[in-house]
Scaffold this active site. Structure first.
Site, PDB file in Angstrom:
ATOM      1  N   ASP A 164       0.876  -1.168   0.000  1.00  0.00           N
ATOM      2  CA  ASP A 164       0.000   0.000   0.000  1.00  0.00           C
ATOM      3  C   ASP A 164       0.917   1.223   0.000  1.00  0.00           C
ATOM      4  O   ASP A 164       2.014   1.170   0.565  1.00  0.00           O
ATOM      5  CB  ASP A 164      -0.874  -0.019   1.258  1.00  0.00           C
ATOM      6  CG  ASP A 164      -1.642   1.270   1.435  1.00  0.00           C
ATOM      7  OD1 ASP A 164      -2.334   1.669   0.484  1.00  0.00           O
ATOM      8  OD2 ASP A 164      -1.527   1.874   2.514  1.00  0.00           O
ATOM      9  N   GLY A 193      -4.734   4.651  -4.152  1.00  0.00           N
ATOM     10  CA  GLY A 193      -5.922   5.334  -4.654  1.00  0.00           C
ATOM     11  C   GLY A 193      -5.560   6.648  -5.319  1.00  0.00           C
ATOM     12  O   GLY A 193      -6.411   7.307  -5.924  1.00  0.00           O
TER      13      GLY A 193
END
Length: 699
Positions: free
Chosen positions: A395, A544
């Site tokens: 991430d 994202g």
């Protein structure tokens, strides 16, 4: 001041904040579900390794010394021993054989009791093992010798019986002392918590109370040098805290009002007051102890293999013993006494004790070591599988980057001022602003000048007097509005394309420098990626953020691949996509918002969770926010597996030589092993396995 930077590029500040909106604590599949771990004591090759069938270290020690003392008269009363020592007629008296029988009976039932009880327990579980073999060996020797005392033709076997029991008791005593080193790690963790706390009442009075009586929201005083008695938050004071028990690093961490502290960590030079937030089983330390205990008790695939091997080795031992007896009696014409001695030696030397301990000892040591170093193992199989990782997906925000808005580059357009000086001027102006950009600039500067006459420039920035100069920190819109020519345009546009926010510094209305801000890449990330590549592991990133930001981070770190603009709910699909390439995939995230992806991955690694260790979907939790710990984890997994293999090879391999020797294949060459010597060799092999496990280290 709220809108003073309103036309700064806030869209580029997207640091995956939206991903916190979708928290999915879905459990792992049944195989790895924490709740479905079977933690029964009898999982470990038939007996509990910290207490052999309920017998403690002290029990084995006591039985050994008493049996050893009784063995001395047994030796002196045994005809073969007296003959060997040239004392054939010494210690002879009427009825001496019955005294020998009585002393041997005591040794058999008292010294041999742990093994006799173990035989019954193993047969009840239908798991014949080490205790079965020892009990069979001493029982055959005892009952045959007893029959000889009461009229059956033959020779008594009592001295071999007594020495065999002594050596087995000694071996178990030494082995258990070695094993206790691993389980003591739990005790050491538990000892980190102090017994008493200085409680502050509503009137401000301080009284000492037991830690067990603390309640939520209790206010405590922690003096310099004291252990913090509970997890809580500082509401007054400032100090440095030694959190080595959490992170494995002894370097103190500076903490003040609003910061969290962990029970068991050590306060430094200042007094602090905290409000208790977690007590009892809720505390970080309690959760770690629980995790370590459960991980130590849980079975691994390698351990399952060892247990099966131990079972078959027991069958081999019994079969070999019977075959040895048959061959010596039928084909060689040797005495029953000789054949019996060979049979007992085979059964003793083939005991699968070392094999039964080979894996559980490494499991116990590795789990305790990892907990001390900030690597918390929740799923043993996943930890062992970590050595085979082929791809790691990280991430971005909070893992590879700090998740903090800060300065990434500073530029000077004026020879009078270097980059450091420009940042100091900007930090001075922004020191009185509450805007995120202002915080980013101030936090990125080690020191700053004094500010006078602060003033907000609505929608464009801020200004003030610094060192007698008029200093402004402004947006690109301010430059356009005031027709100030932009320098280094290509560089600025490139930074903006990377999703960074760029502000400009004017000194006495002259464009002097520019500052780019974005999510700061962790210093350790680049080294971690480099080391993973050296291990032949593909490195990838999920975020994202937009493609420009993702590409910049990927290029900076040298990642093999990246996935940008991925919604939180779609991260698991990306993990599945990489798995479809035929690779064993690990997912590394913050452990809360990456839950679906962590669950989908072959190995889910939660990083930087601090004191929040209750991450349901993670197989392994790395307490520090340091990507390099992923490398440490993989290397430690490889080292742990290597130790398991070494132990398995030793525990089974030595039998290839030991069984034929015990059976007497070199009898014609004058080499014969006695049951006692067989017991010594078996005990030595067990101790070697225990010591080898203790040599495991985290590098």
């Amino acid at each position: 001041m709220e809108n003073e930077h309103q036309d700064y590029n806030h869209s580029s500040q997207n640091m995956d904040h939206d991903k916190h909106s979708e928290m999915d604590h879905t459990k792992h599949n049944d195989q790895s579900s924490h709740e479905k771990m079977n933690h029964k004591k009898d999982e470990h090759s038939g007996h509990n390794h910290s207490e052999h069938e309920g017998h403690t270290i002290e029990d084995f020690k006591r039985r050994f010394w008493i049996s050893l003392i009784i063995t001395i008269p047994i030796l002196l009363l045994s005809p073969l021993v007296r003959q060997f020592l040239g004392l054939k007629e010494v210690f002879r008296f009427s009825g001496d054989i019955y005294v020998l029988f009585a002393l041997s009976s005591f040794t058999f039932f008292y010294g041999g009791w742990p093994f006799l009880k173990g035989l019954v327990d193993e047969l009840k579980k239908k798991q014949p093992g080490m205790m079965t073999l020892i009990a069979l060996a001493i029982s055959v020797a005892y009952f045959y010798s007893s029959a000889v005392v009461f009229g059956v033709k033959g020779e008594v076997f009592f001295w071999e019986l007594a020495t065999l029991i002594d050596i087995m008791l000694l071996g178990h005593w030494i082995e258990m002392k070695s094993i206790m080193g691993a389980s003591k790690a739990l005790e050491e963790l538990a000892k980190l918590m102090p017994d008493e706390a200085h409680k502050i009442d509503d009137a401000g009075n301080v009284t000492d109370v037991p830690v067990s009586e603390l309640k939520h929201e209790a206010k405590l005083l922690i003096k310099p040098g004291e252990k913090i008695p509970a997890d809580g938050k500082i509401f007054e004071g400032k100090s440095s805290i030694n959190e080595a028990m959490i992170t494995g690093e002894s370097k103190p961490v500076s903490k003040g009002e609003g910061d969290n502290v962990v029970g068991g960590s050590i306060n430094g030079e200042g007094s602090i007051k905290i409000e208790v937030e977690k007590i009892g089983d809720e505390t970080f330390l309690s959760q770690v102890v629980k995790m370590v205990k459960e991980a130590q008790e849980s079975k691994s695939e390698t351990q399952n293999f060892a247990n099966k091997a131990a079972f078959w080795l027991t069958i081999v031992a019994i079969t070999s013993g019977a075959l040895t007896m048959f061959v010596w009696l039928v084909f060689t014409g040797q005495s029953f006494n000789f054949a019996l001695s060979r049979t007992v030696t085979v059964m003793v030397i083939t005991c699968p004790h070392a094999l039964g301990l080979a894996i559980p000892l490494v499991v116990a040591v590795s789990t305790a070591l990892s907990a001390k170093s900030g690597l918390l193992i929740r799923n043993r199989n996943a930890f062992e599988e970590a050595r085979n990782i082929q791809a790691i997906i990280f991430d971005k925000t909070g893992t590879l980057t700090k998740g903090e808005f800060g300065v990434t580059e500073t530029f000077s357009f004026d020879n009078k001022y270097d980059e450091k000086e420009i940042l100091k001027y900007a930090a001075a102006v922004e020191s009185e602003s509450e805007h995120p950009i202002a915080h980013g600039i101030v936090s990125s500067s080690e020191d700053k000048y004094q500010l006078k006459d602060f003033n907000s420039i609505p929608g464009k920035g801020a200004e003030g007097k610094v060192n007698g100069k008029d200093v402004k920190v402004v947006s690109p819109g301010y430059l356009q509005e005031n027709k100030i020519e932009l320098q280094g345009k290509d560089k600025i546009e490139k930074l903006s394309a990377q999703g960074k926010t760029v502000v400009f510094v004017l000194v006495d209305n002259k464009l002097t420098g520019a500052i780019a801000l974005g999510d700061i890449i962790r210093d350790e990330s680049k080294e971690a990626i480099k080391q993973l590549k050296e291990l032949g592991i593909k490195t990838m990133m999920l975020t994202g953020d937009n493609k420009q930001v993702a590409k910049w981070v990927a290029d900076e770190l040298g990642l093999d691949d990246y996935f940008a603009e991925v919604l939180p709910g779609k991260k698991a699909e990306k993990v599945k996509e990489v798995q479809s390439r035929g690779m064993i995939v690990a997912m590394t995230g913050d452990g809360v918002n990456d839950a679906p992806a962590l669950a989908q991955a072959d190995i889910g690694i939660a990083i930087g969770t601090g004191t929040d260790v209750a991450v349901e979907t993670a197989d392994i939790i790395l307490v520090r926010s340091n990507p390099k710990d992923v490398v440490t984890l993989i290397k430690f997994s490889k080292a742990t597996y290597s130790k398991m293999v070494q132990n398995l090879i030793w525990a089974t391999g030595y039998n290839v030589i030991a069984i034929p020797l015990a059976a007497g294949v070199l009898f014609s060459a004058g080499i014969v092993l006695s049951p006692a010597l067989g017991a010594v060799l078996m005990s030595v092999s067990t101790v070697i396995v225990a010591v080898n496990a203790r040599l495991l280290k985290i590098k």
